[in-house]
Design a protein around this motif. Structure first.
Motif, PDB file in Angstrom:
ATOM      1  N   VAL A  29      -1.122  -6.758  28.385  1.00  0.00           N
ATOM      2  CA  VAL A  29      -0.648  -6.556  27.009  1.00  0.00           C
ATOM      3  C   VAL A  29       0.838  -6.860  27.028  1.00  0.00           C
ATOM      4  O   VAL A  29       1.614  -6.205  27.736  1.00  0.00           O
ATOM      5  CB  VAL A  29      -0.904  -5.110  26.525  1.00  0.00           C
ATOM      6  N   ARG A  54       4.463  -7.984  24.808  1.00  0.00           N
ATOM      7  CA  ARG A  54       5.227  -8.037  23.573  1.00  0.00           C
ATOM      8  C   ARG A  54       6.476  -8.856  23.866  1.00  0.00           C
ATOM      9  O   ARG A  54       7.194  -8.561  24.820  1.00  0.00           O
ATOM     10  CB  ARG A  54       5.614  -6.627  23.126  1.00  0.00           C
ATOM     11  N   GLU A  96       3.380 -18.000  15.547  1.00  0.00           N
ATOM     12  CA  GLU A  96       2.315 -17.289  16.260  1.00  0.00           C
ATOM     13  C   GLU A  96       1.406 -18.240  17.038  1.00  0.00           C
ATOM     14  O   GLU A  96       1.012 -17.935  18.168  1.00  0.00           O
ATOM     15  CB  GLU A  96       1.465 -16.471  15.273  1.00  0.00           C
ATOM     16  N   GLY A 101       0.932 -18.115  20.990  1.00  0.00           N
ATOM     17  CA  GLY A 101      -0.383 -17.819  21.551  1.00  0.00           C
ATOM     18  C   GLY A 101      -0.830 -18.852  22.575  1.00  0.00           C
ATOM     19  O   GLY A 101      -1.384 -18.504  23.627  1.00  0.00           O
ATOM     20  N   GLN A 139      -3.544  -9.659  25.468  1.00  0.00           N
ATOM     21  CA  GLN A 139      -3.163  -9.384  24.086  1.00  0.00           C
ATOM     22  C   GLN A 139      -1.674  -9.687  24.004  1.00  0.00           C
ATOM     23  O   GLN A 139      -0.861  -8.984  24.603  1.00  0.00           O
ATOM     24  CB  GLN A 139      -3.432  -7.926  23.730  1.00  0.00           C
ATOM     25  N   ALA A 140      -1.309 -10.747  23.311  1.00  0.00           N
ATOM     26  CA  ALA A 140       0.080 -11.178  23.226  1.00  0.00           C
ATOM     27  C   ALA A 140       0.571 -11.008  21.794  1.00  0.00           C
ATOM     28  O   ALA A 140      -0.034 -11.539  20.859  1.00  0.00           O
ATOM     29  CB  ALA A 140       0.216 -12.630  23.668  1.00  0.00           C
ATOM     30  N   THR A 141       1.670 -10.288  21.642  1.00  0.00           N
ATOM     31  CA  THR A 141       2.212  -9.990  20.319  1.00  0.00           C
ATOM     32  C   THR A 141       3.661 -10.441  20.239  1.00  0.00           C
ATOM     33  O   THR A 141       4.466 -10.111  21.116  1.00  0.00           O
ATOM     34  CB  THR A 141       2.140  -8.467  20.047  1.00  0.00           C
ATOM     35  N   LEU A 142       3.976 -11.176  19.187  1.00  0.00           N
ATOM     36  CA  LEU A 142       5.357 -11.517  18.896  1.00  0.00           C
ATOM     37  C   LEU A 142       6.009 -10.348  18.179  1.00  0.00           C
ATOM     38  O   LEU A 142       5.430  -9.803  17.241  1.00  0.00           O
ATOM     39  CB  LEU A 142       5.433 -12.749  17.974  1.00  0.00           C
ATOM     40  N   VAL A 143       7.164  -9.955  18.636  1.00  0.00           N
ATOM     41  CA  VAL A 143       7.896  -8.865  18.023  1.00  0.00           C
ATOM     42  C   VAL A 143       8.918  -9.452  17.075  1.00  0.00           C
ATOM     43  O   VAL A 143       9.673 -10.368  17.463  1.00  0.00           O
ATOM     44  CB  VAL A 143       8.598  -8.002  19.107  1.00  0.00           C
TER      45      VAL A 143
END
Length: 143
Positions: A98, A100, A108, A112, A137-141
Motif C-alpha cells: 500500500v 501513498r 492518476e 498507476g 494499492q497505489a494512491t496519489l496524495v
C-alpha cells in the motif's frame, strides 16, 4: 554492484529456542517461535521481507516517476506479508503493498501505470515470484 550480507543465529529447538539476526551495519533483531508464528513481541523473517519489498518498490517507483519526468516529493509504502500453512509447511501466500505518493503534475492513469511497472520490476518483487499473490494499492496524495 555490491553484495548485500546478513547473518542469523538460532539456539535451541523451535518452540523454546531463540535467534538473532543482523543485516548491514545497523539492522539487528531477535526472533522466537512466538514472534514468528503467534504475533508475540520481537521480529520475524516475514517482517524483514516486507521491509525489503516496501523499500525496493518505493525506490523503483521513485526511479520510474523521475524517468518519466515526474520526480516525486515523497513515497510512503507499507507491506503486509501473510504466512499460512500449505500442506503443513508455513508458506508466504500473500504480500500487500500500500503506497501513498506525492507527485506533482502527474495524472492518476500515468501514476498507476508506473506504479504497476515498479511493482513488477523491482528486484525484490522479481525474487518473490513464487508468492501466489502480490497486490498493490497505489494512491496519489494531493498537494
Amino acid at each position: 554492484m555490491p553484495v548485500s550480507r546478513a547473518h542469523a543465529t538460532w539456539n535451541g529447538d523451535i518452540p523454546s529456542g531463540s535467534g538473532t539476526f543482523t543485516a548491514g551495519d545497523s539492522i539487528t533483531g531477535g526472533v522466537t517461535y512466538k514472534s514468528r508464528f503467534e504475533g508475540g513481541p520481537g521480529s520475524n523473517p516475514e517482517q524483514l521481507i516486507g521491509a525489503a519489498h516496501a523499500t525496493c518498490f518505493s525506490m523503483a517507483l521513485a526511479n520510474a516517476l523521475a524517468g518519466a519526468g515526474f520526480p516525486p516529493e515523497s513515497i510512503d509504502t507499507d507491506a503486509s506479508v501473510t504466512l499460512r500453512p500449505i500442506d503443513g509447511v508455513p508458506t508466504i501466500m500473500k504480500i500487500e503493498l500500500v503506497t501513498r505518493a506525492r507527485v506533482p503534475g502527474i495524472d492518476e492513469a500515468a501514476f498507476g501505470e508506473l506504479a504497476a511497472s515498479a511493482k513488477a520490476n523491482c528486484p525484490v518483487s522479481r525474487a518473490l515470484v513464487g508468492v501466489p499473490e502480490i497486490s498493490l494499492q497505489a494512491t496519489l496524495v494531493g498537494e
